[in-house]
Every structure is written in structure tokens, then in C-alpha cells.
Design a protein around this motif. Structure first.
Motif, PDB file in Angstrom:
ATOM      1  N   ASN A 250      -3.543  11.949   2.226  1.00 62.09           N
ATOM      2  CA  ASN A 250      -2.209  11.944   2.837  1.00 62.09           C
ATOM      3  C   ASN A 250      -1.576  13.329   2.699  1.00 62.09           C
ATOM      4  OD1 ASN A 250       0.231  11.244   3.929  1.00 62.09           O
ATOM      5  ND2 ASN A 250       0.956  10.106   2.130  1.00 62.09           N
ATOM      6  N   PRO A 251      -1.224  14.006   3.788  1.00 60.76           N
ATOM      7  CA  PRO A 251      -0.599  15.340   3.661  1.00 60.76           C
ATOM      8  C   PRO A 251       0.804  15.293   3.072  1.00 60.76           C
ATOM      9  CG  PRO A 251      -0.642  14.647   5.958  1.00 60.76           C
ATOM     10  CD  PRO A 251      -1.443  13.632   5.188  1.00 60.76           C
ATOM     11  N   ASP A 252       1.498  14.145   3.204  1.00 66.80           N
ATOM     12  CA  ASP A 252       2.854  13.997   2.665  1.00 66.80           C
ATOM     13  C   ASP A 252       2.858  13.328   1.293  1.00 66.80           C
ATOM     14  OD1 ASP A 252       3.812  15.098   5.015  1.00 66.80           O
ATOM     15  OD2 ASP A 252       4.026  13.138   5.989  1.00 66.80           O
ATOM     16  N   ALA A 253       1.723  13.333   0.604  1.00 66.95           N
ATOM     17  CA  ALA A 253       1.639  12.680  -0.701  1.00 66.95           C
ATOM     18  C   ALA A 253       2.347  13.519  -1.757  1.00 66.95           C
ATOM     19  CB  ALA A 253       0.184  12.454  -1.090  1.00 66.95           C
ATOM     20  N   ALA A 254       2.694  12.873  -2.854  1.00 64.30           N
ATOM     21  CA  ALA A 254       3.311  13.585  -3.974  1.00 64.30           C
ATOM     22  C   ALA A 254       2.276  14.455  -4.666  1.00 64.30           C
ATOM     23  CB  ALA A 254       3.897  12.577  -4.959  1.00 64.30           C
ATOM     24  N   LYS A 255       2.683  15.670  -5.014  1.00 61.92           N
ATOM     25  CA  LYS A 255       1.786  16.642  -5.641  1.00 61.92           C
ATOM     26  C   LYS A 255       2.413  17.148  -6.925  1.00 61.92           C
ATOM     27  CE  LYS A 255      -0.197  18.151  -1.228  1.00 61.92           C
ATOM     28  NZ  LYS A 255       0.491  17.105  -0.445  1.00 61.92           N
ATOM     29  N   VAL A 256       1.608  17.818  -7.712  1.00 66.21           N
ATOM     30  CA  VAL A 256       2.125  18.392  -8.956  1.00 66.21           C
ATOM     31  C   VAL A 256       3.132  19.477  -8.613  1.00 66.21           C
ATOM     32  CG1 VAL A 256       0.116  17.841 -10.353  1.00 66.21           C
ATOM     33  CG2 VAL A 256       0.129  19.929  -9.019  1.00 66.21           C
ATOM     34  N   GLY A 257       4.177  19.534  -9.405  1.00 68.55           N
ATOM     35  CA  GLY A 257       5.266  20.477  -9.149  1.00 68.55           C
ATOM     36  C   GLY A 257       6.451  19.841  -8.459  1.00 68.55           C
ATOM     37  N   ASP A 258       6.281  18.658  -7.864  1.00 67.27           N
ATOM     38  CA  ASP A 258       7.395  17.960  -7.220  1.00 67.27           C
ATOM     39  C   ASP A 258       8.252  17.261  -8.278  1.00 67.27           C
ATOM     40  OD1 ASP A 258       6.180  18.812  -4.938  1.00 67.27           O
ATOM     41  OD2 ASP A 258       5.386  16.834  -4.371  1.00 67.27           O
ATOM     42  N   ILE A 259       9.515  17.058  -7.938  1.00 71.12           N
ATOM     43  CA  ILE A 259      10.433  16.319  -8.805  1.00 71.12           C
ATOM     44  C   ILE A 259      10.405  14.861  -8.355  1.00 71.12           C
ATOM     45  CG2 ILE A 259      12.800  16.056  -9.591  1.00 71.12           C
ATOM     46  CD1 ILE A 259      13.201  19.026  -9.065  1.00 71.12           C
ATOM     47  N   LEU A 260       9.987  13.969  -9.247  1.00 70.80           N
ATOM     48  CA  LEU A 260       9.834  12.546  -8.941  1.00 70.80           C
ATOM     49  C   LEU A 260      10.844  11.741  -9.734  1.00 70.80           C
ATOM     50  CD1 LEU A 260       5.939  12.213  -8.968  1.00 70.80           C
ATOM     51  CD2 LEU A 260       7.430  12.795  -7.055  1.00 70.80           C
ATOM     52  N   LEU A 261      11.251  10.625  -9.161  1.00 68.52           N
ATOM     53  CA  LEU A 261      12.180   9.688  -9.788  1.00 68.52           C
ATOM     54  C   LEU A 261      11.495   8.332  -9.898  1.00 68.52           C
ATOM     55  CD1 LEU A 261      15.079   8.982 -10.780  1.00 68.52           C
ATOM     56  CD2 LEU A 261      15.598   8.386  -8.400  1.00 68.52           C
TER      57      LEU A 261
ATOM     58  N   GLY B  89       0.800  -1.225   0.000  1.00 68.39           N
ATOM     59  CA  GLY B  89       0.000   0.000   0.000  1.00 68.39           C
ATOM     60  C   GLY B  89       0.828   1.268   0.000  1.00 68.39           C
ATOM     61  N   ALA B  90       2.133   1.180  -0.291  1.00 70.78           N
ATOM     62  CA  ALA B  90       2.990   2.371  -0.277  1.00 70.78           C
ATOM     63  C   ALA B  90       2.666   3.306  -1.440  1.00 70.78           C
ATOM     64  CB  ALA B  90       4.450   1.937  -0.332  1.00 70.78           C
ATOM     65  N   ARG B  91       2.436   2.762  -2.623  1.00 71.43           N
ATOM     66  CA  ARG B  91       2.142   3.615  -3.786  1.00 71.43           C
ATOM     67  C   ARG B  91       0.765   4.258  -3.662  1.00 71.43           C
ATOM     68  NH1 ARG B  91       4.514  -0.001  -8.873  1.00 71.43           N
ATOM     69  NH2 ARG B  91       6.463  -0.607  -7.823  1.00 71.43           N
ATOM     70  N   THR B  92      -0.176   3.511  -3.116  1.00 69.56           N
ATOM     71  CA  THR B  92      -1.498   4.105  -2.907  1.00 69.56           C
ATOM     72  C   THR B  92      -1.426   5.258  -1.919  1.00 69.56           C
ATOM     73  OG1 THR B  92      -2.478   1.923  -3.304  1.00 69.56           O
ATOM     74  CG2 THR B  92      -3.885   3.576  -2.276  1.00 69.56           C
ATOM     75  N   LYS B  93      -0.656   5.096  -0.872  1.00 65.22           N
ATOM     76  CA  LYS B  93      -0.504   6.159   0.124  1.00 65.22           C
ATOM     77  C   LYS B  93       0.267   7.341  -0.435  1.00 65.22           C
ATOM     78  CE  LYS B  93       0.992   6.917   4.885  1.00 65.22           C
ATOM     79  NZ  LYS B  93       1.663   6.312   6.076  1.00 65.22           N
ATOM     80  N   LEU B  94       1.220   7.091  -1.365  1.00 60.34           N
ATOM     81  CA  LEU B  94       2.027   8.169  -1.914  1.00 60.34           C
ATOM     82  C   LEU B  94       1.202   9.125  -2.759  1.00 60.34           C
ATOM     83  CD1 LEU B  94       4.881   9.367  -2.304  1.00 60.34           C
ATOM     84  CD2 LEU B  94       5.155   7.829  -4.270  1.00 60.34           C
ATOM     85  N   PHE B  95       0.140   8.627  -3.401  1.00 63.99           N
ATOM     86  CA  PHE B  95      -0.681   9.471  -4.274  1.00 63.99           C
ATOM     87  C   PHE B  95      -2.108   9.629  -3.752  1.00 63.99           C
ATOM     88  CE2 PHE B  95       2.654   7.784  -6.978  1.00 63.99           C
ATOM     89  CZ  PHE B  95       3.115   8.918  -7.606  1.00 63.99           C
ATOM     90  N   ALA B  96      -2.330   9.380  -2.466  1.00 71.87           N
ATOM     91  CA  ALA B  96      -3.666   9.537  -1.886  1.00 71.87           C
ATOM     92  C   ALA B  96      -3.913  11.010  -1.582  1.00 71.87           C
ATOM     93  CB  ALA B  96      -3.796   8.700  -0.623  1.00 71.87           C
ATOM     94  N   ARG B  97      -5.128  11.445  -1.800  1.00 71.36           N
ATOM     95  CA  ARG B  97      -5.484  12.840  -1.512  1.00 71.36           C
ATOM     96  C   ARG B  97      -5.520  13.115  -0.017  1.00 71.36           C
ATOM     97  NH1 ARG B  97      -7.638  15.408  -6.075  1.00 71.36           N
ATOM     98  NH2 ARG B  97      -8.232  13.997  -7.782  1.00 71.36           N
TER      99      ARG B  97
END
Length: 260
Positions: free
Chosen positions: A134-145, A124-132
Motif C-alpha cells: 500500500n503506498p499510503d500505508a503508515a511508515k516509520v517516522g510518522d506520528i500515529l495515534l 481489513g483496514a488495519r492490514t491495509k494500513l501496515f501493508a508493504r
């Protein structure tokens, strides 16, 4: 001569249709007269017609001669003659509806999506990373690898769009390779994707859900290769566990000098 022959034939055709209509009228009058005719004193009324599967309640009630004698009006007599009251209602055999999966799966699409997510993302790590939520989720404008499994290659870039579609959730990354803008879509739950990491977060929250304006030269962030390399070096140092301060290194040099 043809005109002379056809002229007397036309009235004959009209007379045929007229005679045919009068014949039908006579037949209907004959049926009504026999149905409403009173029986003579010496004759016995005919028995009622027997129908297959019919149940009769009382014979005199369904006898037309009996109805003619006891009916109050002609309309009541016609009503009793036309309504099929002598036939009992036939019971229709009904069958229960076949069992449906709606009792077990009220929302089959949601059940299939949940089963696929548990298979593709068991932790469930990827689901949590892009969940709305989650305050620490990845958002637009971030640099992702993004790390891939097949060719052990990586791609990093600025996140321009996050498309949340359950199993088909994808991210759009933009970077510059040899001074040429390159954009790539990645499926978050794809088996070819080994992992997604957040290299650098945006300083301020983006006020748009899609940062397509960054394609213009005025707002283009350019290449993020230097930022990614610095992130990888810091991560390698932290994983090695050989992080020491300047004092420790200076102490080593002093010991070496004393030994000499």
C-alpha cells in the motif's frame, strides 16, 4: 603349601579349554561328513525336513543325497544346501496410510493466521494500513495515534519500528511526557486497540527501517502533544459540519447591526 597346590591346577585349566575346542571341531566335522556322505546302495535317502507353512517344488531337488550325486562342484552343493529355496515367499499384508490433513491444509500455519486475521480485522483496514504494497500505508517516522477500548485512553508518538509478524504485528511509538522519553509497544490486532490513526506523515522517506537514533537528544523529536491536539481539533471541526468562511460570519454580524 598354597603355592604347591596351585601350580598343578593351572595346566589343567588350559587343557579344559583345549579339549572343549577340539570337541566342537569334531562335532562340526561330523556334521559336514554326514551332509556330504554318499548313501549306500541298500539304504534309502532320508525324506526332506518339513517346515511349517513351506511349499516344496520337487522332492529330489531338495534331497541332499540327490544334490550330492548331481552337483557339479562342492561349492554348488553347499550353495544349494544353505539357500532356503524350498520356502515360498510369504506375502506381507500392507495397509493404506491413514488420512492426513495435509491434503486439505497444505500450510496449516497460514490457514490459522488467515482465520485469526478475518476474525480480528473483518474490514481489513488495519492490514491495509501496515501493508508493504500500500503506498499510503503508515511508515516509520510518522506520528500515529492509538485509541484503546478499556480505559478510553489514547497514546500518540513517533513510530520508530513496525514489526510485521502476521497476527503479532506491532508498532513502537515514542513520545515525551513531562520531559521524559516514553516508548510503548502496541499490538495492531489486539482486541484492546480500538483504532490506529495517522496524525502526521514524515516529510521525507526514512532511509532506515528502525529509527532508534531518535532516542538521542540530538535527533529526539520531543513531545508531539501540540501536533496531536491540532489534529483532533481539525477532525472535530470536519465532523461537526459547521465549517464556514469569514464572509459568512461577517454577513451574520452585518445582519445583526441592521436589526439593531
Amino acid at each position: 603349601m598354597a603355592a604347591m597346590v596351585k601350580s598343578p591346577l593351572r595346566p589343567l585349566g588350559c587343557w579344559k579349554s583345549i579339549l572343549r575346542q577340539s570337541r566342537h571341531q569334531k562335532l562340526t566335522q561330523r556334521y559336514l561328513s554326514t551332509a556330504l556322505q554318499q548313501p549306500s546302495k541298500g539304504s534309502t535317502p532320508p525324506p526332506p525336513r518339513q517346515l511349517a507353512g513351506a511349499t516344496f517344488i520337487s522332492k529330489p531337488f531338495y534331497n541332499p543325497h540327490y544334490l550330492h550325486a548331481h552337483a557339479k562342484s562342492k561349492s554348488a552343493l553347499v550353495y544349494h544346501l544353505l539357500t532356503p529355496r524350498h520356502v515360498a515367499p510369504k506375502k506381507i499384508k500392507t495397509y493404506p496410510p491413514p488420512p492426513t490433513p495435509l491434503a486439505t491444509y497444505k500450510d496449516p500455519i497460514a490457514a490459522v493466521t488467515t482465520s485469526q486475521l478475518t476474525f480480528l480485522d473483518p474490514t481489513g483496514a488495519r492490514t491495509k494500513l501496515f501493508a508493504r504494497s500500500n503506498p499510503d500505508a503508515a511508515k516509520v517516522g510518522d506520528i500515529l495515534l492509538v485509541r484503546l477500548k478499556n480505559n478510553s485512553d489514547t497514546f500518540a508518538g513517533v513510530c520508530l519500528n513496525i514489526r510485521r509478524r502476521g497476527v503479532d504485528t506491532g508498532i513502537l511509538l515514542r513520545n515525551q511526557l513531562t520531559r521524559v522519553g516514553v516508548e510503548m509497544w502496541f499490538k495492531v490486532y489486539s482486541p484492546n486497540v480500538e483504532g490506529v490513526e495517522v496524525v502526521q506523515r514524515r516529510a521525507k522517506r526514512a532511509r532506515r527501517a528502525r529509527l532508534y537514533y531518535m532516542r538521542k537528544p540530538k535527533h529526539d523529536m520531543g513531545s508531539v502533544q501540540n501536533i496531536v491536539q491540532q489534529y483532533l481539533r481539525m477532525r472535530a471541526v470536519l465532523r461537526s459540519g459547521d465549517v464556514k468562511g469569514r464572509d459568512a460570519n461577517a454577513g451574520k454580524k452585518k445582519k445583526n447591526k441592521n436589526t439593531r
